[in-house]
Design a protein around this motif. Structure first.
Motif, short mmCIF file in Angstrom:
data_model
loop_
_atom_site.label_atom_id
_atom_site.label_comp_id
_atom_site.label_asym_id
_atom_site.label_seq_id
_atom_site.Cartn_x
_atom_site.Cartn_y
_atom_site.Cartn_z
N HIS A 1 -11.12 0.07 -7.38
CA HIS A 1 -9.76 0.29 -6.88
C HIS A 1 -9.12 1.39 -7.72
O HIS A 1 -9.44 1.53 -8.91
CB HIS A 1 -8.98 -1.02 -7.00
N LEU B 1 -2.41 9.82 -3.57
CA LEU B 1 -2.64 8.38 -3.41
C LEU B 1 -1.94 7.59 -4.53
O LEU B 1 -1.33 6.54 -4.28
CB LEU B 1 -4.15 8.12 -3.45
N SER B 2 -2.00 8.12 -5.76
CA SER B 2 -1.33 7.46 -6.88
C SER B 2 0.16 7.40 -6.66
O SER B 2 0.82 6.41 -6.98
CB SER B 2 -1.62 8.20 -8.20
N HIS C 1 1.70 7.26 -3.83
CA HIS C 1 1.98 6.20 -2.86
C HIS C 1 1.89 4.82 -3.50
O HIS C 1 2.78 3.99 -3.35
CB HIS C 1 1.01 6.27 -1.67
N TYR C 2 0.80 4.61 -4.26
CA TYR C 2 0.53 3.27 -4.77
C TYR C 2 1.48 2.89 -5.92
O TYR C 2 2.15 1.86 -5.87
CB TYR C 2 -0.93 3.17 -5.21
N LEU D 1 4.81 2.13 -4.15
CA LEU D 1 4.30 0.77 -3.93
C LEU D 1 3.78 0.59 -2.50
O LEU D 1 3.84 -0.50 -1.93
CB LEU D 1 5.38 -0.28 -4.25
N ASP E 1 0.70 0.72 0.28
CA ASP E 1 -0.76 0.73 0.43
C ASP E 1 -1.17 0.79 1.90
O ASP E 1 -2.35 0.73 2.23
CB ASP E 1 -1.42 -0.46 -0.28
N VAL F 1 -8.13 5.08 1.85
CA VAL F 1 -7.61 3.75 1.56
C VAL F 1 -8.76 2.75 1.44
O VAL F 1 -8.78 1.89 0.55
CB VAL F 1 -6.58 3.32 2.62
N LEU G 1 -8.29 1.93 -2.17
CA LEU G 1 -7.30 0.83 -2.22
C LEU G 1 -7.81 -0.39 -1.44
O LEU G 1 -7.12 -0.89 -0.53
CB LEU G 1 -5.95 1.30 -1.63
N GLU H 1 -2.59 -5.42 -9.60
CA GLU H 1 -2.15 -5.82 -8.25
C GLU H 1 -1.16 -6.98 -8.28
O GLU H 1 -0.27 -7.07 -7.43
CB GLU H 1 -3.37 -6.20 -7.40
N VAL I 1 2.05 -5.24 -9.02
CA VAL I 1 2.48 -4.42 -7.89
C VAL I 1 2.99 -5.31 -6.75
O VAL I 1 4.00 -5.01 -6.11
CB VAL I 1 1.34 -3.48 -7.43
N ARG J 1 6.64 -5.02 -5.26
CA ARG J 1 6.92 -4.81 -3.83
C ARG J 1 7.91 -5.84 -3.31
O ARG J 1 8.88 -5.50 -2.63
CB ARG J 1 5.63 -4.97 -3.02
#
Ligand code: SAH
Length: 382
Positions: free
Chosen positions: A31, A57-58, A60-61, A65, A67, A84, A88, A164, A167, A171
């Motif tokens: 991941h 991508l970083s 976004h993640y 937050l 995915d 993804v 992810l 996760e 995160v 979220r």
């Protein structure tokens, strides 16, 4: 046999300590949050894509937050699904959410890719939000008063499985799902399931992801992160050398070796003095005040003389404010004969420590009615 052994739920049947996870376990999928920024670029290039896609991508993640590929509109549609899927993969599936404290405490039971269960807890206080995370599925340290310790170690979590949990909490908070309105996670404590220092690499990876500035990580302050350990001395020294000012908590639970041998079996390997000295070295080197965790157990470790002995041990390293004691009223595990101390014994314990100049707090008992502490949700299953 000490008084502790006589009343221990597993008296006579000592669990073996386990440092290494069982062999043959499949590893969770790779991941984004397992990788350093450089390794992310290499991984994306390995997929035949330009390295800057890793930063997108970083962003976004970690930054947003997000995915869900549908929300990644700066990445061409044709690439999104692949990126993804490869970077992810879903790691945690919620099994159950339990809330209490008017919705400001939320405990989540998660199923991992291989069916193992772990839990995390989000606790909102005025001015801060703390996420309590698991670092292992189960635990190999076998402390007789801890629910997680009774089931043994299943496996280490990956860095991303730890990140996760944070995160997911971030979220939920940012989406306003937690009472009190939208917010951010300010603190992370490694006080869920597992012994973080027995999964050092993944835990440090997770700490880097939490503290790396956005968009490479969540941009949290290291000072808001607490690593709680049973006292794996070489790892405490290693942590002191990382140059990361995280807070260290040492789970002492007894000031004398006789009793600590029973409550914290690793004590037969690293004695009270060795563990406390390592905590002191950590404070000395990082200038961070360490926290001594002490679960108060009625008639087991809560005698006034033990408070005095604890003060002796701690003040022998000086009184420059290197330490404070955090007393945790025991949260009895099912079937255990042990219970929390009487209020008057707790008060006397605090009084004696404070009289010797040792700053002392008593942990609030958030989440108790939802089996909020220490592996109890995973132990009872879904
Ligand atoms: N393995 C780490 C993290 C454990 S959980 C460590 O030992 O520090 C965080 C704290 O909760 C530890 O101090 C642990 O000893 C304590 N704890 C575990 N079970 C408990 C219980 N039933 N009641 C009160 N505290 C408990």
């Amino acid at each position: 046999m000490t008084d502790a052994a006589m009343t221990s739920p597993g008296a006579g049947a000592t669990l073996p300590l386990v440092f290494d996870e069982p062999r043959g376990r499949k590893r969770p999928p790779r991941h984004l949050a397992d990788l350093t920024p450089e390794d992310r670029r290499a991984a994306v290039e390995g997929l035949g894509l330009p390295a800057y896609r890793a930063t997108q991508l970083s962003t976004h993640y970690f930054g947003r937050l997000v995915d869900d590929p549908a929300e990644m509109t700066d990445v061409p549609l044709a690439l999104r699904q692949d990126l993804v899927r490869e970077m992810l993969p879903p790691l945690l599936t919620p099994v159950r959410d339990v809330e209490c404290d008017d919705g400001t405490t939320r405990k989540t039971l998660w199923r991992l890719f291989d069916g193992t269960l772990v839990e995390s807890v989000l606790m909102r206080y005025p001015g801060r939000v703390t996420m309590c995370v698991s670092s292992q599925a189960g635990c190999g340290m076998a402390c007789p008063f801890c629910a997680t310790g009774q089931g043994g170690l299943q496996r280490n979590l990956s860095a991303a499985e730890i990140v996760e949990q944070v995160v997911a909490g971030a979220r939920a908070l940012s989406r306003g799902e937690i009472a009190g309105g939208p917010g951010r996670i300010s603190n992370v404590v490694f006080m869920g399931m597992g012994e973080p220092m027995a999964n050092y690499r993944a835990v440090m990876g997770a700490v880097r992801r939490l503290t790396d500035p956005s968009p490479h990580g969540l941009g949290m302050s290291a000072r808001g992160i607490t690593v709680s350990t049973i006292g794996l001395v070489p790892r405490i020294d290693q942590l002191a050398g990382e140059g990361l000012p995280v807070t260290l908590a040492l789970s002492l639970h007894a000031p004398d070796d006789d009793l600590r041998d029973e409550l914290v079996p690793i004590n037969t390997r690293w004695r009270v003095r060795e563990a406390v000295e390592a905590a002191w070295r950590y404070a000395d080197r990082t200038r961070r005040r360490v926290s001594i965790e002490y679960a108060l157990i009625k008639d087991i470790n809560d005698q006034a003389w033990r408070a005095d002995l604890l003060a002796d041990v701690l003040t022998s390293y000086g009184d420059w404010g290197w330490v404070h004691v955090n007393l945790i009223p025991l949260n009895p595990t099912p079937g255990s004969k042990w219970t929390a101390s009487r209020p008057e014994d707790e008060r006397e314990f605090v009084r004696r420590l404070e009289a010797r100049g040792v700053p002392t707090t008593v942990r609030d008992t958030r989440g108790r009615e939802i089996d909020g502490a220490c592996g109890q949700l995973a132990a009872t299953g879904a």
